[in-house]
Write a protein that holds these residues in place. Structure first.
Motif, PDB file in Angstrom:
ATOM      1  N   ASN A 134       1.295  -9.497  -6.568  1.00 11.45           N
ATOM      2  CA  ASN A 134       0.773  -9.346  -7.934  1.00 11.45           C
ATOM      3  C   ASN A 134      -0.267  -8.242  -8.050  1.00 11.45           C
ATOM      4  OD1 ASN A 134       2.414 -11.386  -8.887  1.00 11.45           O
ATOM      5  ND2 ASN A 134       0.853 -12.984  -8.710  1.00 11.45           N
ATOM      6  N   SER A 135      -0.895  -7.883  -6.937  1.00 12.11           N
ATOM      7  CA  SER A 135      -1.905  -6.815  -6.985  1.00 12.11           C
ATOM      8  C   SER A 135      -1.296  -5.465  -7.349  1.00 12.11           C
ATOM      9  CB  SER A 135      -2.625  -6.715  -5.634  1.00 12.11           C
ATOM     10  OG  SER A 135      -1.747  -6.213  -4.627  1.00 12.11           O
ATOM     11  N   ALA A 136       0.020  -5.344  -7.186  1.00 13.21           N
ATOM     12  CA  ALA A 136       0.701  -4.079  -7.517  1.00 13.21           C
ATOM     13  C   ALA A 136       1.624  -4.235  -8.716  1.00 13.21           C
ATOM     14  CB  ALA A 136       1.476  -3.578  -6.306  1.00 13.21           C
ATOM     15  N   ALA A 137       1.353  -5.230  -9.540  1.00 13.41           N
ATOM     16  CA  ALA A 137       2.208  -5.456 -10.716  1.00 13.41           C
ATOM     17  C   ALA A 137       2.235  -4.239 -11.632  1.00 13.41           C
ATOM     18  CB  ALA A 137       1.718  -6.680 -11.481  1.00 13.41           C
ATOM     19  N   ASP A 138       1.122  -3.539 -11.757  1.00 17.63           N
ATOM     20  CA  ASP A 138       1.064  -2.360 -12.622  1.00 17.63           C
ATOM     21  C   ASP A 138       1.871  -1.193 -12.050  1.00 17.63           C
ATOM     22  OD1 ASP A 138      -0.529  -3.734 -14.375  1.00 17.63           O
ATOM     23  OD2 ASP A 138      -2.413  -2.890 -13.633  1.00 17.63           O
ATOM     24  N   ASP A 139       2.250  -1.309 -10.779  1.00 17.14           N
ATOM     25  CA  ASP A 139       3.042  -0.258 -10.137  1.00 17.14           C
ATOM     26  C   ASP A 139       4.507  -0.659 -10.012  1.00 17.14           C
ATOM     27  OD1 ASP A 139       0.908   1.712  -9.397  1.00 17.14           O
ATOM     28  OD2 ASP A 139       0.137  -0.043  -8.335  1.00 17.14           O
ATOM     29  N   GLY A 140       4.929  -1.651 -10.795  1.00 15.92           N
ATOM     30  CA  GLY A 140       6.341  -2.008 -10.825  1.00 15.92           C
ATOM     31  C   GLY A 140       6.790  -3.008  -9.780  1.00 15.92           C
ATOM     32  N   GLU A 159       0.831  -1.205   0.000  1.00 17.84           N
ATOM     33  CA  GLU A 159       0.000   0.000   0.000  1.00 17.84           C
ATOM     34  C   GLU A 159       0.871   1.263   0.000  1.00 17.84           C
ATOM     35  OE1 GLU A 159      -2.436  -0.469   3.420  1.00 17.84           O
ATOM     36  OE2 GLU A 159      -3.836  -1.870   2.447  1.00 17.84           O
ATOM     37  N   GLY A 160       1.944   1.254   0.786  1.00 19.27           N
ATOM     38  CA  GLY A 160       2.848   2.399   0.815  1.00 19.27           C
ATOM     39  C   GLY A 160       3.584   2.578  -0.500  1.00 19.27           C
ATOM     40  N   TRP A 161       3.973   1.463  -1.111  1.00 20.24           N
ATOM     41  CA  TRP A 161       4.664   1.524  -2.397  1.00 20.24           C
ATOM     42  C   TRP A 161       3.768   2.143  -3.475  1.00 20.24           C
ATOM     43  CZ3 TRP A 161       9.218   1.248  -4.731  1.00 20.24           C
ATOM     44  CH2 TRP A 161       9.260   1.009  -6.115  1.00 20.24           C
ATOM     45  N   GLN A 162       2.529   1.699  -3.528  1.00 21.76           N
ATOM     46  CA  GLN A 162       1.606   2.244  -4.530  1.00 21.76           C
ATOM     47  C   GLN A 162       1.382   3.737  -4.327  1.00 21.76           C
ATOM     48  OE1 GLN A 162      -1.497  -0.767  -3.730  1.00 21.76           O
ATOM     49  NE2 GLN A 162      -1.365  -1.339  -5.895  1.00 21.76           N
ATOM     50  N   LEU A 163       1.286   4.148  -3.062  1.00 25.41           N
ATOM     51  CA  LEU A 163       1.087   5.567  -2.780  1.00 25.41           C
ATOM     52  C   LEU A 163       2.338   6.368  -3.169  1.00 25.41           C
ATOM     53  CD1 LEU A 163      -0.736   7.747  -1.566  1.00 25.41           C
ATOM     54  CD2 LEU A 163       0.278   7.232   0.679  1.00 25.41           C
ATOM     55  N   ALA A 164       3.509   5.871  -2.838  1.00 21.79           N
ATOM     56  CA  ALA A 164       4.744   6.588  -3.171  1.00 21.79           C
ATOM     57  C   ALA A 164       4.912   6.722  -4.682  1.00 21.79           C
ATOM     58  CB  ALA A 164       5.945   5.852  -2.557  1.00 21.79           C
ATOM     59  N   ARG A 165       4.601   5.666  -5.400  1.00 18.99           N
ATOM     60  CA  ARG A 165       4.738   5.704  -6.864  1.00 18.99           C
ATOM     61  C   ARG A 165       3.811   6.750  -7.475  1.00 18.99           C
ATOM     62  NH1 ARG A 165       6.913   2.794 -11.401  1.00 18.99           N
ATOM     63  NH2 ARG A 165       4.825   2.076 -11.840  1.00 18.99           N
ATOM     64  N   SER A 166       2.665   6.948  -6.841  1.00 15.93           N
ATOM     65  CA  SER A 166       1.698   7.903  -7.388  1.00 15.93           C
ATOM     66  C   SER A 166       2.011   9.346  -7.019  1.00 15.93           C
ATOM     67  CB  SER A 166       0.282   7.562  -6.893  1.00 15.93           C
ATOM     68  OG  SER A 166       0.158   7.811  -5.497  1.00 15.93           O
ATOM     69  N   ASP A 220      10.576  11.130  -7.731  1.00 15.55           N
ATOM     70  CA  ASP A 220      11.795  10.324  -7.633  1.00 15.55           C
ATOM     71  C   ASP A 220      11.530   8.840  -7.871  1.00 15.55           C
ATOM     72  OD1 ASP A 220      14.025  12.140  -6.960  1.00 15.55           O
ATOM     73  OD2 ASP A 220      12.816  12.602  -5.201  1.00 15.55           O
ATOM     74  N   LEU A 221      10.260   8.436  -7.846  1.00 18.48           N
ATOM     75  CA  LEU A 221       9.909   7.037  -8.078  1.00 18.48           C
ATOM     76  C   LEU A 221       9.283   6.817  -9.455  1.00 18.48           C
ATOM     77  CD1 LEU A 221       9.925   7.144  -4.775  1.00 18.48           C
ATOM     78  CD2 LEU A 221       8.866   4.910  -5.028  1.00 18.48           C
ATOM     79  N   ASP A 222       9.393   7.804 -10.329  1.00 16.55           N
ATOM     80  CA  ASP A 222       8.859   7.628 -11.689  1.00 16.55           C
ATOM     81  C   ASP A 222       9.530   6.421 -12.352  1.00 16.55           C
ATOM     82  OD1 ASP A 222       7.203   9.778 -11.451  1.00 16.55           O
ATOM     83  OD2 ASP A 222       8.469  11.168 -12.596  1.00 16.55           O
ATOM     84  N   GLY A 223       8.725   5.472 -12.756  1.00 16.95           N
ATOM     85  CA  GLY A 223       9.235   4.288 -13.427  1.00 16.95           C
ATOM     86  C   GLY A 223       9.962   3.312 -12.531  1.00 16.95           C
ATOM     87  N   ALA A 224       9.969   3.557 -11.216  1.00 18.14           N
ATOM     88  CA  ALA A 224      10.712   2.704 -10.295  1.00 18.14           C
ATOM     89  C   ALA A 224      10.094   1.315 -10.213  1.00 18.14           C
ATOM     90  CB  ALA A 224      10.752   3.334  -8.902  1.00 18.14           C
ATOM     91  N   GLU A 225      10.946   0.341  -9.917  1.00 11.58           N
ATOM     92  CA  GLU A 225      10.500  -1.038  -9.729  1.00 11.58           C
ATOM     93  C   GLU A 225      10.904  -1.513  -8.340  1.00 11.58           C
ATOM     94  OE1 GLU A 225      12.183  -3.467 -12.764  1.00 11.58           O
ATOM     95  OE2 GLU A 225      11.177  -2.406 -14.411  1.00 11.58           O
ATOM     96  N   ALA A 226      10.141  -2.464  -7.814  1.00 14.97           N
ATOM     97  CA  ALA A 226      10.483  -3.109  -6.542  1.00 14.97           C
ATOM     98  C   ALA A 226      10.446  -4.617  -6.762  1.00 14.97           C
ATOM     99  CB  ALA A 226       9.507  -2.705  -5.438  1.00 14.97           C
ATOM    100  N   HIS A 227      11.550  -5.284  -6.435  1.00 16.32           N
ATOM    101  CA  HIS A 227      11.679  -6.724  -6.650  1.00 16.32           C
ATOM    102  C   HIS A 227      11.742  -7.447  -5.304  1.00 16.32           C
ATOM    103  CE1 HIS A 227      13.900  -5.696 -10.676  1.00 16.32           C
ATOM    104  NE2 HIS A 227      12.608  -5.393 -10.715  1.00 16.32           N
ATOM    105  N   ILE A 228      10.923  -8.471  -5.162  1.00 13.94           N
ATOM    106  CA  ILE A 228      10.937  -9.306  -3.959  1.00 13.94           C
ATOM    107  C   ILE A 228      11.669 -10.600  -4.295  1.00 13.94           C
ATOM    108  CG2 ILE A 228       9.560 -10.431  -2.178  1.00 13.94           C
ATOM    109  CD1 ILE A 228       9.236  -7.391  -2.226  1.00 13.94           C
ATOM    110  N   HIS A 229      12.818 -10.812  -3.656  1.00 16.48           N
ATOM    111  CA  HIS A 229      13.621 -12.017  -3.882  1.00 16.48           C
ATOM    112  C   HIS A 229      13.563 -12.882  -2.631  1.00 16.48           C
ATOM    113  CE1 HIS A 229      15.749 -10.379  -7.468  1.00 16.48           C
ATOM    114  NE2 HIS A 229      15.589  -9.222  -6.842  1.00 16.48           N
TER     115      HIS A 229
END
Length: 460
Positions: A317-323, A279-286, A290-299
């Motif tokens: 997967n619910s935030a796939a559209d947000d990178g 939820e925080g990631w989606q809000l920050a991306r919007s 500084d997060l334009d086009g940013a991606e977050a990878h869970i390994h």
């Protein structure tokens, strides 16, 4: 799998003590505690000890927990690994191996099995291993007398092998806790009543132990309060990072204008605030440029077993559209490539004053920005405090998470060379050998034969 040693049992050099290291999880186990176990056994060998590791069969990890075969190549060739059977019927997925009783009355079978597990030792799933490892420890000692046992938990049944040799042969032992037995490190609550078998076992074990190790000061202090008469034998041996496995430490320079890559590396347990992070990631991306086009990878693994948990995967997967994406587990020997591809590290942990996580030390080694998505009172905050590129949340609300992510993103784009250098120097203090060496030296002094010279401490 057994590693041959140049020193055969009984033929060790004068002044070269024999360590028996008891750990259920050892390579190729891929659990978080395996790195501490691997590093401890290797470091004792590097410091001149003959080391025998007593652990479970390889198939245990391949079948049930997931395995990382690349870790086996990291076991020091001087370390002898003795593998013994471990039966884990609760995780047996082959229905052909089920009894008729289990197939027709699974709940009743599980209840009965839980009771049977705890007859030898009060630990569901692991209790029956007591007889196996105690017998193996006796055989090892008979072939090559053991000078010291270090047993690491969990499972806590590993301590019984140490207790067996101490009771029968007066061999000193060290209890090495990764977490705690009676303490819930997430809630801070006590897990077992003082009259329980678990509590009685721990009192007996602590009373006879030569040393007791904990991974952070809050857990150590809780136990010092519980056992004040034994406070002096309790020590913090922090996890640290392994220099030979740590990500490359170099100045990556400011990112500039390209899109950032954030990354989490490690097991995602049910305690991890994954939903809050998303939820925080989606809000920050919007909100943050500084997060334009940013991606977050869970390994890593989603849950504790080989198959990813469906609910966790759905959350990601619910935030796939947000990178945001799930990248799967990564072998320890390949992990440097993953870190080299990151601009910002995500430290997402469960809540708890007593929670540190070994991952924080590996993160520190890189010198990269760290976003802490966890309760501020976590013990990890004590480790990170003072890091010039640390961005903690004030709480787990989406706005707080988004703010920390945005601040870290801005720093990744703009941090100067002096700040980046200070971050690398801060992390270098937490190399694992720097945590282990003082205790290994103290143990060597305590058990060294009269007149035997202490070995020189070697660099990693």
């Amino acid at each position: 799998m057994t590693h041959d040693t140049s020193q055969q049992p009984g033929s060790g050099r004068a002044g070269q003590p024999h360590l028996l290291y008891v750990a259920w999880g050892f390579p190729p186990c891929r659990g978080g505690g395996v790195y501490r176990a691997l590093a401890t056994a290797n470091r004792f060998a590097e410091q001149g000890w003959r080391v025998t590791v007593l652990t479970a069969e390889r198939d245990t990890f391949i079948r049930f927990t997931g395995a990382d075969p690349t870790l086996e190549d990291r076991v020091d060739p001087r370390v002898e690994v003795v593998r013994v059977p471990f039966d884990w019927p609760i995780h047996e997925a082959n229905l052909r191996n089920w009894s008729r009783f289990r197939a027709t009355r699974p709940k009743a079978w599980a209840k009965l099995r839980s009771r049977r597990d705890q007859l030898p030792f009060p630990e569901v799933g692991y209790g029956p291993w007591r007889g196996v490892i105690e017998g193996a420890a006796e055989r090892i000692h008979a072939a090559d007398p053991v000078d010291l046992v270090v047993a690491t938990a969990n499972p806590h049944v590993a301590f019984t092998a140490a207790w067996k040799l101490h009771r029968n042969h007066s061999v000193p032992y060290v209890m090495d806790y990764r977490d705690a037995w009676l303490l819930d490190v997430f809630s801070g609550d006590r897990l077992h009543d003082e009259r329980s078998r678990a509590a009685r076992w721990e009192r007996k074990l602590v009373d006879a132990a030569h040393e007791v190790w904990f991974v952070n000061d809050p857990i150590r202090d809780w136990h010092r309060d519980l056992y004040p008469a034994h406070a002096g034998k309790m020590h913090t041996v922090a996890n640290g990072f392994d220099a030979e496995l740590a990500p490359a430490v170099h100045d990556r320079g400011p990112v500039g204008d390209r899109p950032l890559v954030f990354g989490y590396i490690g097991t995602v347990s049910p305690k991890v605030p994954l939903k809050e992070f998303v939820e925080g990631w989606q809000l920050a991306r919007s909100q943050s440029p500084d997060l334009d086009g940013a991606e977050a990878h869970i390994h890593g693994y989603l849950g504790f077993y080989a198959q990813p948990r469906v609910d966790m995967l759905a959350t990601i997967n619910s935030a796939a559209d947000d990178g945001l994406s799930y990248q799967g587990p990564v072998g320890k020997t390949d992990i440097g490539k993953v870190y080299d591809g990151l601009d910002v590290q995500l430290l997402i942990l469960g809540a708890g004053r007593y929670v540190t996580s070994g991952k924080v030390f590996e993160y520190l080694a890189t010198g990269l920005p760290v976003v802490s998505v966890h309760d501020p009172i976590n013990a990890a905050s004590d480790i990170l405090r003072g890091h010039p590129l640390w961005f903690p949340v004030t709480d787990l609300q989406p706005e707080s998470v988004a703010r920390a992510l945005a601040d870290a993103a801005h720093a990744a784009h703009t941090a100067d060379e002096q700040t980046r250098r200070a971050a690398r120097e801060f992390g270098a203090r937490f190399r694992r050998d720097l945590q282990l060496d003082p205790r290994i030296a103290a143990l060597r002094s305590a058990i060294a034969p009269a007149g035997a010279p202490a070995p020189e401490v070697t660099a990693p």
